[in-house]
Design a protein around this motif. Structure first.
Motif, PDB file in Angstrom:
ATOM      1  N   GLU A  61      15.822 -41.166 -56.777  1.00 33.56           N
ATOM      2  CA  GLU A  61      17.188 -41.849 -55.968  1.00 33.56           C
ATOM      3  C   GLU A  61      17.282 -41.603 -54.777  1.00 33.56           C
ATOM      4  N   THR A  62      16.751 -40.837 -54.035  1.00 31.56           N
ATOM      5  CA  THR A  62      17.193 -40.264 -52.640  1.00 31.56           C
ATOM      6  C   THR A  62      15.772 -40.155 -51.763  1.00 31.56           C
ATOM      7  N   PHE A  63      16.009 -40.298 -50.587  1.00 26.99           N
ATOM      8  CA  PHE A  63      15.242 -40.028 -49.495  1.00 26.99           C
ATOM      9  C   PHE A  63      15.656 -39.217 -48.374  1.00 26.99           C
ATOM     10  N   GLU A  64      15.153 -38.242 -48.046  1.00 29.50           N
ATOM     11  CA  GLU A  64      15.446 -37.164 -47.001  1.00 29.50           C
ATOM     12  C   GLU A  64      14.060 -36.705 -46.206  1.00 29.50           C
ATOM     13  N   MET A  65      14.325 -35.548 -45.779  1.00 29.82           N
ATOM     14  CA  MET A  65      12.860 -35.207 -44.991  1.00 29.82           C
ATOM     15  C   MET A  65      12.365 -33.743 -45.244  1.00 29.82           C
ATOM     16  N   GLU A  66      13.106 -32.792 -46.013  1.00 33.35           N
ATOM     17  CA  GLU A  66      12.566 -31.648 -45.939  1.00 33.35           C
ATOM     18  C   GLU A  66      12.274 -30.844 -47.417  1.00 33.35           C
ATOM     19  N   THR A  67      13.241 -31.251 -48.362  1.00 35.46           N
ATOM     20  CA  THR A  67      13.224 -30.654 -49.790  1.00 35.46           C
ATOM     21  C   THR A  67      11.775 -30.719 -50.264  1.00 35.46           C
ATOM     22  N   GLY A  68      10.789 -31.932 -50.257  1.00 40.84           N
ATOM     23  CA  GLY A  68       9.820 -31.668 -50.808  1.00 40.84           C
ATOM     24  C   GLY A  68       8.762 -30.541 -50.251  1.00 40.84           C
ATOM     25  N   MET A  69       8.752 -30.470 -48.804  1.00 39.51           N
ATOM     26  CA  MET A  69       8.338 -29.158 -47.966  1.00 39.51           C
ATOM     27  C   MET A  69       8.605 -27.987 -48.561  1.00 39.51           C
ATOM     28  N   LEU A  70      10.040 -27.716 -48.842  1.00 36.98           N
ATOM     29  CA  LEU A  70      10.386 -26.529 -49.170  1.00 36.98           C
ATOM     30  C   LEU A  70      10.034 -26.199 -50.733  1.00 36.98           C
ATOM     31  N   PHE A  71      10.077 -27.291 -51.701  1.00 32.85           N
ATOM     32  CA  PHE A  71       9.879 -26.900 -52.862  1.00 32.85           C
ATOM     33  C   PHE A  71       7.843 -26.792 -53.026  1.00 32.85           C
ATOM     34  N   HIS A  72       7.462 -27.334 -52.281  1.00 33.99           N
ATOM     35  CA  HIS A  72       5.948 -27.183 -52.061  1.00 33.99           C
ATOM     36  C   HIS A  72       5.726 -25.605 -51.737  1.00 33.99           C
ATOM     37  N   LEU A  73       6.133 -25.302 -50.688  1.00 35.81           N
ATOM     38  CA  LEU A  73       5.867 -24.169 -50.182  1.00 35.81           C
ATOM     39  C   LEU A  73       6.347 -22.791 -51.344  1.00 35.81           C
ATOM     40  N   ALA A  74       7.348 -23.172 -51.624  1.00 33.67           N
ATOM     41  CA  ALA A  74       7.847 -22.196 -52.885  1.00 33.67           C
ATOM     42  C   ALA A  74       6.937 -22.188 -53.881  1.00 33.67           C
ATOM     43  N   SER A  75       6.431 -23.113 -54.089  1.00 33.16           N
ATOM     44  CA  SER A  75       5.265 -23.196 -55.263  1.00 33.16           C
ATOM     45  C   SER A  75       4.127 -22.581 -54.961  1.00 33.16           C
ATOM     46  N   CYS A  76       3.750 -22.242 -53.836  1.00 32.34           N
ATOM     47  CA  CYS A  76       2.451 -21.747 -53.242  1.00 32.34           C
ATOM     48  C   CYS A  76       2.560 -20.412 -52.560  1.00 32.34           C
ATOM     49  N   CYS A  77       3.982 -19.954 -52.643  1.00 34.03           N
ATOM     50  CA  CYS A  77       4.211 -18.465 -52.063  1.00 34.03           C
ATOM     51  C   CYS A  77       3.794 -17.508 -52.785  1.00 34.03           C
ATOM     52  N   LYS A  78       2.631 -16.560 -52.134  1.00 32.34           N
ATOM     53  CA  LYS A  78       2.094 -15.542 -52.779  1.00 32.34           C
ATOM     54  C   LYS A  78       2.680 -14.130 -52.859  1.00 32.34           C
ATOM     55  N   SER A  79       3.385 -14.011 -51.868  1.00 29.43           N
ATOM     56  CA  SER A  79       4.157 -12.371 -51.532  1.00 29.43           C
ATOM     57  C   SER A  79       5.606 -12.654 -52.220  1.00 29.43           C
ATOM     58  N   GLY A  80       5.983 -12.287 -53.316  1.00 30.25           N
ATOM     59  CA  GLY A  80       7.191 -12.407 -54.119  1.00 30.25           C
ATOM     60  C   GLY A  80       7.561 -13.906 -54.289  1.00 30.25           C
ATOM     61  N   ARG A  81       8.560 -14.130 -54.847  1.00 29.30           N
ATOM     62  CA  ARG A  81       8.903 -15.448 -55.378  1.00 29.30           C
ATOM     63  C   ARG A  81      10.063 -15.962 -54.442  1.00 29.30           C
ATOM     64  N   ILE A  82       9.648 -17.398 -54.095  1.00 24.28           N
ATOM     65  CA  ILE A  82      10.719 -18.150 -53.426  1.00 24.28           C
ATOM     66  C   ILE A  82      11.205 -19.166 -54.597  1.00 24.28           C
ATOM     67  N   ARG A  83      12.555 -19.034 -54.884  1.00 22.87           N
ATOM     68  CA  ARG A  83      13.150 -19.802 -55.924  1.00 22.87           C
ATOM     69  C   ARG A  83      14.018 -20.772 -55.065  1.00 22.87           C
ATOM     70  N   ALA A  84      13.575 -22.260 -55.199  1.00 22.60           N
ATOM     71  CA  ALA A  84      14.380 -23.074 -54.334  1.00 22.60           C
ATOM     72  C   ALA A  84      15.059 -24.164 -54.982  1.00 22.60           C
ATOM     73  N   ALA A  85      16.388 -24.641 -54.466  1.00 22.67           N
ATOM     74  CA  ALA A  85      16.987 -25.782 -54.955  1.00 22.67           C
ATOM     75  C   ALA A  85      17.430 -26.553 -53.688  1.00 22.67           C
ATOM     76  N   ALA A  86      17.817 -27.708 -53.938  1.00 22.31           N
ATOM     77  CA  ALA A  86      18.301 -28.657 -53.036  1.00 22.31           C
ATOM     78  C   ALA A  86      19.253 -29.513 -53.423  1.00 22.31           C
ATOM     79  N   CYS A  87      20.038 -29.960 -52.325  1.00 20.65           N
ATOM     80  CA  CYS A  87      21.365 -31.150 -52.628  1.00 20.65           C
ATOM     81  C   CYS A  87      21.498 -31.511 -51.262  1.00 20.65           C
ATOM     82  N   ALA A  88      22.117 -32.852 -51.545  1.00 20.39           N
ATOM     83  CA  ALA A  88      22.352 -33.488 -50.111  1.00 20.39           C
ATOM     84  C   ALA A  88      23.541 -34.526 -50.258  1.00 20.39           C
ATOM     85  N   MET A  89      24.308 -34.690 -49.218  1.00 21.55           N
ATOM     86  CA  MET A  89      25.154 -35.665 -49.165  1.00 21.55           C
ATOM     87  C   MET A  89      24.711 -36.978 -48.946  1.00 21.55           C
TER      88      MET A  89
END
Ligand code: R1P
Length: 280
Positions: free
Chosen positions: A216-244
């Motif tokens: 439903e939506t287009f923006e320019m950062e969320t995919g990169m944040l979720f991608h990097l969260a998925s491949c973080c090797k030192s501790g977990r990054i748990r990411a969520a995102a919302c946009a107006m």
């Protein structure tokens, strides 16, 4: 220019990273990230007290403070994949352990969501221009002009917390949850028509919807944040995102700009609440 100790992961004499200019202790383990620094200022005003604040020469600005007894950092990162990439890596380099990360951005809706609604991303794909397609050498006619990645999911628990907190604050009708597409351009890879450039992007929105019917939506950062969260090797990054939703692309109807500061404060507060109510 500051002096750095290494070209691999440069730190200056004070232990600060190259672009974000953060060092160990600067970031809390709960982080709210936005694009626009004015949005960040508005949210940082909700803190009870401020412990660290810094504006880098490369467009990053962060404030760490205490909200209802819990340390949180709000950081503005500008726009796009490279800024998101530098932010996540440099933040993680100076922040040991697990991190809860929520993006609060703006977006365009490509289907039915009207302007003004806050869209929470269940997951996000990345849409990137296939630069080889425009190469002058060889036959490029068979190549797709844009690559659409798999969907990288949001952290389900944190995402649910963001949804319920937003619904409580701005009402159920003003909150939507669906798939997001993060693009490497505001223009070409989001299907905007620019008469000055050859972009081959007439049907990019259809292509994304064929692959992900509930995108439903287009923006320019969320995919990169979720991608990097998925491949973080030192501790977990748990990411969520919302946009107006700033624009509904099909109708060209935009958000009432007078309402943006109010929405930023209400939704920003709701996200702070979601962050303090989620265990790291
Ligand atoms: C484009 O205008 C910018 O706005 C959106 C896009 O993701 C991009 O960064 O988000 P922000 O309002 O958070 O910057």
């Amino acid at each position: 220019m500051r002096e750095f100790n290494s070209s691999n992961f440069p730190l200056d004499a004070d232990g600060r990273t190259y672009h974000v200019e953060c060092r160990t202790g600067d970031f809390a383990n709960r982080v709210l990230t936005v694009g626009d620094f004015q949005r960040a200022h508005r949210i940082a005003k909700l803190f009870d007290s401020i412990t660290v604040t810094r504006k880098s020469t490369r467009g990053f600005e962060f404030t760490t403070g205490i909200y209802k007894g819990v340390p949180i950092t709000v950081v503005s990162i500008g726009m796009g994949f490279p800024m998101a990439d530098m932010f996540v890596r440099e933040m993680k380099a100076v922040t040991p352990g697990n991190v809860l990360l929520v993006r609060f951005g703006s977006c365009g809706s490509i289907m039915d969501v009207p302007a003004g609604v806050v869209c929470v991303a269940k997951g996000s794909c990345l849409v990137t221009r296939n630069y080889s397609k425009w190469s002058k050498s060889g036959d490029q006619s068979a190549q797709n002009p844009y690559n659409i990645s798999p969907v990288f999911p949001a952290d389900p628990e944190l995402s649910e917390k963001v949804i319920s907190s937003l619904e409580k604050s701005i009402g159920q009708d003003s909150v939507f949850s669906g798939i997001n597409a993060s693009a490497d351009s505001f223009y070409s890879s989001q299907g905007r028509i620019d008469p000055n450039f050859d972009d081959c992007n007439d049907d990019i929105i259809n292509k994304i919807r064929e692959q992900y019917p509930d995108c439903e939506t287009f923006e320019m950062e969320t995919g990169m944040l979720f991608h990097l969260a998925s491949c973080c090797k030192s501790g977990r990054i748990r990411a969520a995102a919302c946009a107006m939703t700033f624009f509904q692309r099909s109708t060209s109807i935009g958000i009432d700009v007078a309402k943006v500061p109010v929405l930023e404060e209400q939704a920003g507060k709701a996200i702070l609440e979601a962050l303090i109510n989620t265990q790291i």
